[in-house]
Write a protein that holds these residues in place. Structure first.
Motif, PDB file in Angstrom:
ATOM      1  N   PHE A  56      11.639   0.041   2.974  1.00 37.32           N
ATOM      2  CA  PHE A  56      10.898   0.572   1.829  1.00 37.32           C
ATOM      3  C   PHE A  56      10.549  -0.527   0.822  1.00 37.32           C
ATOM      4  N   ILE A  57      11.422  -1.503   0.665  1.00 36.64           N
ATOM      5  CA  ILE A  57      11.119  -2.608  -0.247  1.00 36.64           C
ATOM      6  C   ILE A  57       9.945  -3.431   0.282  1.00 36.64           C
ATOM      7  N   LEU A  58       9.958  -3.738   1.569  1.00 33.88           N
ATOM      8  CA  LEU A  58       8.876  -4.530   2.154  1.00 33.88           C
ATOM      9  C   LEU A  58       7.547  -3.780   2.100  1.00 33.88           C
ATOM     10  N   LEU A  59       7.579  -2.480   2.366  1.00 32.75           N
ATOM     11  CA  LEU A  59       6.351  -1.689   2.282  1.00 32.75           C
ATOM     12  C   LEU A  59       5.835  -1.633   0.846  1.00 32.75           C
ATOM     13  N   THR A  60       6.763  -1.569  -0.104  1.00 37.27           N
ATOM     14  CA  THR A  60       6.357  -1.562  -1.510  1.00 37.27           C
ATOM     15  C   THR A  60       5.711  -2.888  -1.889  1.00 37.27           C
ATOM     16  N   PHE A  61       6.305  -3.991  -1.441  1.00 38.91           N
ATOM     17  CA  PHE A  61       5.683  -5.294  -1.663  1.00 38.91           C
ATOM     18  C   PHE A  61       4.267  -5.306  -1.087  1.00 38.91           C
ATOM     19  N   ASN A  62       4.126  -4.755   0.101  1.00 45.91           N
ATOM     20  CA  ASN A  62       2.839  -4.766   0.789  1.00 45.91           C
ATOM     21  C   ASN A  62       1.744  -4.075  -0.017  1.00 45.91           C
ATOM     22  N   PHE A  63       2.053  -2.906  -0.583  1.00 46.03           N
ATOM     23  CA  PHE A  63       0.984  -2.167  -1.248  1.00 46.03           C
ATOM     24  C   PHE A  63       0.953  -2.335  -2.768  1.00 46.03           C
ATOM     25  N   ALA A  64       1.928  -3.048  -3.344  1.00 46.68           N
ATOM     26  CA  ALA A  64       1.960  -3.164  -4.804  1.00 46.68           C
ATOM     27  C   ALA A  64       1.662  -4.566  -5.325  1.00 46.68           C
ATOM     28  N   PHE A 171       4.378  10.791   0.434  1.00 41.52           N
ATOM     29  CA  PHE A 171       5.233  11.486   1.399  1.00 41.52           C
ATOM     30  C   PHE A 171       6.520  10.698   1.653  1.00 41.52           C
ATOM     31  N   ALA A 172       6.418   9.376   1.668  1.00 42.08           N
ATOM     32  CA  ALA A 172       7.612   8.550   1.861  1.00 42.08           C
ATOM     33  C   ALA A 172       8.576   8.716   0.692  1.00 42.08           C
ATOM     34  N   ILE A 173       8.029   8.732  -0.518  1.00 41.53           N
ATOM     35  CA  ILE A 173       8.858   8.923  -1.707  1.00 41.53           C
ATOM     36  C   ILE A 173       9.499  10.310  -1.692  1.00 41.53           C
ATOM     37  N   ALA A 174       8.730  11.312  -1.249  1.00 40.97           N
ATOM     38  CA  ALA A 174       9.276  12.671  -1.152  1.00 40.97           C
ATOM     39  C   ALA A 174      10.426  12.714  -0.147  1.00 40.97           C
ATOM     40  N   HIS A 175      10.275  11.995   0.953  1.00 40.70           N
ATOM     41  CA  HIS A 175      11.339  11.928   1.964  1.00 40.70           C
ATOM     42  C   HIS A 175      12.627  11.393   1.347  1.00 40.70           C
ATOM     43  N   ALA A 201      16.026   2.814  -3.351  1.00 42.01           N
ATOM     44  CA  ALA A 201      14.747   2.825  -2.638  1.00 42.01           C
ATOM     45  C   ALA A 201      13.719   3.679  -3.373  1.00 42.01           C
ATOM     46  N   PHE A 202      14.144   4.838  -3.861  1.00 42.57           N
ATOM     47  CA  PHE A 202      13.243   5.734  -4.583  1.00 42.57           C
ATOM     48  C   PHE A 202      12.703   5.056  -5.842  1.00 42.57           C
ATOM     49  N   SER A 203      13.579   4.409  -6.592  1.00 41.19           N
ATOM     50  CA  SER A 203      13.163   3.739  -7.829  1.00 41.19           C
ATOM     51  C   SER A 203      12.176   2.622  -7.534  1.00 41.19           C
ATOM     52  N   PHE A 204      12.485   1.827  -6.516  1.00 40.34           N
ATOM     53  CA  PHE A 204      11.621   0.709  -6.149  1.00 40.34           C
ATOM     54  C   PHE A 204      10.244   1.210  -5.722  1.00 40.34           C
ATOM     55  N   CYS A 205      10.236   2.223  -4.858  1.00 38.52           N
ATOM     56  CA  CYS A 205       8.964   2.755  -4.356  1.00 38.52           C
ATOM     57  C   CYS A 205       8.156   3.435  -5.456  1.00 38.52           C
ATOM     58  N   THR A 206       8.838   4.131  -6.355  1.00 34.89           N
ATOM     59  CA  THR A 206       8.138   4.835  -7.426  1.00 34.89           C
ATOM     60  C   THR A 206       7.459   3.854  -8.374  1.00 34.89           C
ATOM     61  N   VAL A 207       8.166   2.786  -8.728  1.00 37.05           N
ATOM     62  CA  VAL A 207       7.563   1.753  -9.580  1.00 37.05           C
ATOM     63  C   VAL A 207       6.357   1.139  -8.871  1.00 37.05           C
TER      64      VAL A 207
END
Length: 217
Positions: A56-64, A171-175, A201-207
């Motif tokens: 989830f951290i790597l995916l967040t880096f990718n899109f943020a 959807f990932a954040i909801a999961h 993970a939720f906090s990282f993805c939400t930001v």
């Protein structure tokens, strides 16, 4: 290989390595060192938690990272150029996480997600739905970058669009939320006072999601 390509490769490799080590290290610290989970659970159960956090951290880096740069926060070119590798690695880790979770998912391991009659609870069902939808969407997006069929151009533009990405990450954040929110409400039960991996993970993805929402052009 040019110097530029070398720098790009090194940046991606370093980010992936550090993220993976820190994520798995956090899982070890929280569950084994300050928590009560026996080390026999590490090879599958606890390692899976670390893998999911890294994913989830790597995916967040990718899109943020791109939107963050658009907002005026200077992001290194090496980090920006590493986004594709981070996204692909994040997706691979998500796949590994999904496979391990599927093998572990039973009332003996995840008792809180099952009713007494063996059926999934509502929250577990919503979490699984979010996880499956986000995984399929990420898989389709990953495939979209590997096709050059002209008749697919309109479809490719859609599934690589900002809206499609935001839906996938929602959807990932909801999961993550439905999987772990009950444990977030009881800090007294946190091992060593450390937040659950799902909350991290939720906090990282939400930001990252908010950054993407306001910073993507």
């Amino acid at each position: 290989m040019t110097n530029s390509e070398s720098h790009i490769k090194n940046a991606a490799g370093s980010i992936i390595a550090v993220t993976s080590i820190l994520s798995i290290g956090y899982a070890i610290l929280r569950y084994h060192i300050v928590g009560p989970v026996p080390w026999s659970e590490f090879p599958f159960f606890i390692l899976n938690k670390g893998i999911s956090l890294a994913a989830f951290i790597l995916l967040t880096f990718n899109f943020a990272l791109g939107p963050l740069n658009n907002l005026g926060v200077k992001v290194s070119e090496q980090w920006l150029n590493a986004r594709a590798a981070l996204g692909m690695t994040g997706f691979l880790l998500v796949f590994i996480h999904a496979l391990i979770s599927f093998m572990l998912f039973n009332p003996e391991v995840f008792g809180k997600f099952f009713e007494e009659n063996g059926h999934l609870t509502l929250m577990a069902g919503l979490s699984m739905l979010g996880g499956i939808v986000s995984f399929v969407v990420l898989w389709v997006m990953n495939l979209s970058f590997k096709t050059d069929l002209k008749e697919d151009k309109a479809f490719i533009r859609f599934i690589t669009s900002r809206k499609f990405l935001l839906v996938a990450m929602l959807f990932a954040i909801a999961h993550i939320f439905f999987m772990g929110y009950k444990g977030w409400m009881e800090p007294s039960d946190w091992h060593g006072g450390l937040p659950p991996i799902s909350l991290v993970a939720f906090s990282f993805c939400t930001v990252g999601y908010v950054i993407n929402l306001i910073g993507r052009k």
